[in-house]
Design an enzyme around this catalytic site. Structure first.
Site, PDB file in Angstrom:
ATOM      1  N   LYS A  16     -74.078 -30.891 -13.729  1.00 51.89           N
ATOM      2  CA  LYS A  16     -72.925 -30.087 -14.125  1.00 51.89           C
ATOM      3  C   LYS A  16     -72.954 -29.813 -15.628  1.00 51.89           C
ATOM      4  O   LYS A  16     -73.764 -30.409 -16.367  1.00 51.89           O
ATOM      5  CB  LYS A  16     -71.648 -30.820 -13.713  1.00 51.89           C
ATOM      6  CG  LYS A  16     -71.514 -30.978 -12.187  1.00 51.89           C
ATOM      7  CD  LYS A  16     -70.227 -31.715 -11.827  1.00 51.89           C
ATOM      8  CE  LYS A  16     -70.094 -31.911 -10.335  1.00 51.89           C
ATOM      9  NZ  LYS A  16     -68.823 -32.615  -9.990  1.00 51.89           N
ATOM     10  N   TYR A  56     -67.115 -24.457  -3.921  1.00 58.74           N
ATOM     11  CA  TYR A  56     -65.994 -25.409  -3.878  1.00 58.74           C
ATOM     12  C   TYR A  56     -64.832 -24.915  -3.004  1.00 58.74           C
ATOM     13  O   TYR A  56     -63.690 -25.318  -3.228  1.00 58.74           O
ATOM     14  CB  TYR A  56     -65.501 -25.686  -5.302  1.00 58.74           C
ATOM     15  CG  TYR A  56     -66.377 -26.660  -6.074  1.00 58.74           C
ATOM     16  CD1 TYR A  56     -66.617 -27.957  -5.598  1.00 58.74           C
ATOM     17  CD2 TYR A  56     -66.957 -26.305  -7.292  1.00 58.74           C
ATOM     18  CE1 TYR A  56     -67.412 -28.856  -6.306  1.00 58.74           C
ATOM     19  CE2 TYR A  56     -67.760 -27.207  -8.015  1.00 58.74           C
ATOM     20  CZ  TYR A  56     -67.975 -28.480  -7.502  1.00 58.74           C
ATOM     21  OH  TYR A  56     -68.763 -29.375  -8.206  1.00 58.74           O
ATOM     22  N   ARG A  92     -76.271 -39.521  -2.703  1.00 59.76           N
ATOM     23  CA  ARG A  92     -74.854 -39.842  -2.976  1.00 59.76           C
ATOM     24  C   ARG A  92     -74.719 -41.272  -3.501  1.00 59.76           C
ATOM     25  O   ARG A  92     -73.890 -41.548  -4.362  1.00 59.76           O
ATOM     26  CB  ARG A  92     -73.993 -39.668  -1.711  1.00 59.76           C
ATOM     27  CG  ARG A  92     -74.019 -38.260  -1.134  1.00 59.76           C
ATOM     28  CD  ARG A  92     -72.959 -37.351  -1.672  1.00 59.76           C
ATOM     29  NE  ARG A  92     -71.612 -37.753  -1.332  1.00 59.76           N
ATOM     30  CZ  ARG A  92     -70.537 -37.052  -1.694  1.00 59.76           C
ATOM     31  NH1 ARG A  92     -70.656 -35.930  -2.404  1.00 59.76           N
ATOM     32  NH2 ARG A  92     -69.340 -37.453  -1.354  1.00 59.76           N
ATOM     33  N   ASN A 119     -67.930 -35.595 -14.251  1.00 60.12           N
ATOM     34  CA  ASN A 119     -68.750 -36.624 -13.587  1.00 60.12           C
ATOM     35  C   ASN A 119     -70.232 -36.256 -13.448  1.00 60.12           C
ATOM     36  O   ASN A 119     -70.925 -36.739 -12.570  1.00 60.12           O
ATOM     37  CB  ASN A 119     -68.114 -37.061 -12.269  1.00 60.12           C
ATOM     38  CG  ASN A 119     -67.947 -35.941 -11.267  1.00 60.12           C
ATOM     39  OD1 ASN A 119     -68.414 -34.825 -11.496  1.00 60.12           O
ATOM     40  ND2 ASN A 119     -67.302 -36.231 -10.162  1.00 60.12           N
ATOM     41  N   HIS A 122     -73.474 -33.259  -9.104  1.00 60.90           N
ATOM     42  CA  HIS A 122     -72.985 -33.003  -7.742  1.00 60.90           C
ATOM     43  C   HIS A 122     -74.083 -33.306  -6.739  1.00 60.90           C
ATOM     44  O   HIS A 122     -75.253 -33.042  -7.012  1.00 60.90           O
ATOM     45  CB  HIS A 122     -72.582 -31.530  -7.590  1.00 60.90           C
ATOM     46  CG  HIS A 122     -72.473 -31.096  -6.152  1.00 60.90           C
ATOM     47  ND1 HIS A 122     -71.349 -31.342  -5.395  1.00 60.90           N
ATOM     48  CD2 HIS A 122     -73.372 -30.511  -5.303  1.00 60.90           C
ATOM     49  CE1 HIS A 122     -71.557 -30.896  -4.149  1.00 60.90           C
ATOM     50  NE2 HIS A 122     -72.776 -30.394  -4.074  1.00 60.90           N
ATOM     51  N   GLU A 133     -75.648 -25.305   0.864  1.00 60.75           N
ATOM     52  CA  GLU A 133     -75.579 -25.188  -0.593  1.00 60.75           C
ATOM     53  C   GLU A 133     -76.909 -24.729  -1.187  1.00 60.75           C
ATOM     54  O   GLU A 133     -76.924 -23.946  -2.141  1.00 60.75           O
ATOM     55  CB  GLU A 133     -75.116 -26.524  -1.190  1.00 60.75           C
ATOM     56  CG  GLU A 133     -73.661 -26.816  -0.819  1.00 60.75           C
ATOM     57  CD  GLU A 133     -73.188 -28.228  -1.191  1.00 60.75           C
ATOM     58  OE1 GLU A 133     -73.952 -28.993  -1.787  1.00 60.75           O
ATOM     59  OE2 GLU A 133     -72.033 -28.553  -0.848  1.00 60.75           O
TER      60      GLU A 133
END
Ligand code: RTP
Length: 155
Positions: A16, A56, A92, A119, A122, A133
């Site tokens: 990000k 999103y 993840r 954070n 992603h 995605e």
């Protein structure tokens, strides 16, 4: 090998804006490389608002949605496709909890971030979303499913 019976998956990982601005691109890529996953797509990209909103879309009703879209579109992000056995859930785990204060030390967010809204990375939350995605962020011809010359200890 138990692992070889499991599914080869693909996941969309995105560094990000804060990760790029803080100079964490190499650090973050290296965690997935060292784990043993295969990079099949990589680009630096400043995304249009429509793409961020589509990515999103499940969060549309949230109060933080406009701020999230402004943040993601503000400066370039690094878009990546990674392939491997169980890569979706494993990525993840490597990334850690959404709120970095709850992320375990050793995870990317646990080691490198403080705020949920900053954070740094992603990762897709299911194999279906991984495919969705990757198709959303990459054009045909931008992905390469290559075969490593030698990898005797990894599948
Ligand atoms: P991620 O995929 O990024 O790990 O996040 P997630 O699904 O665990 O969490 P989700 O609720 O889908 O949030 C996606 C991203 O939206 C931003 N966010 N900001 N309260 C806030 O300001 C807030 N809550 C969520 C974060 O960038 C989060 O990663």
């Amino acid at each position: 090998l138990v692992a070889s019976m499991e599914e080869v998956e693909e996941t969309y990982i995105m560094i990000k804006p804060d990760g790029v601005q803080r100079g964490l691109v190499g650090e973050i890529i290296s965690r997935f490389e060292k784990k043993g996953f295969k990079l099949t797509g990589l680009k630096l990209f400043q995304c249009p608002k429509e793409l961020a909103e589509e990515h999103y879309k499940d969060l549309q009703s949230k109060s933080f949605f406009p701020k999230l879209i402004d943040y993601i579109t503000s400066v370039p992000v690094v878009c990546m496709a990674w392939e491997g056995i169980g890569v979706v859930a494993s990525a993840r785990k490597l990334i850690g909890a959404t709120n970095p204060l709850n992320a375990e030390p050793g995870t990317i967010r646990g080691d490198l971030a403080v705020q949920t809204g900053r954070n740094v990375v992603h990762g897709s939350d299911s194999p279906e979303n991984g495919k969705r995605e990757i198709a959303l962020w990459f054009k045909e011809g931008e992905l390469s499913s290559w075969t490593p010359a030698q990898q005797p200890w990894l599948t």
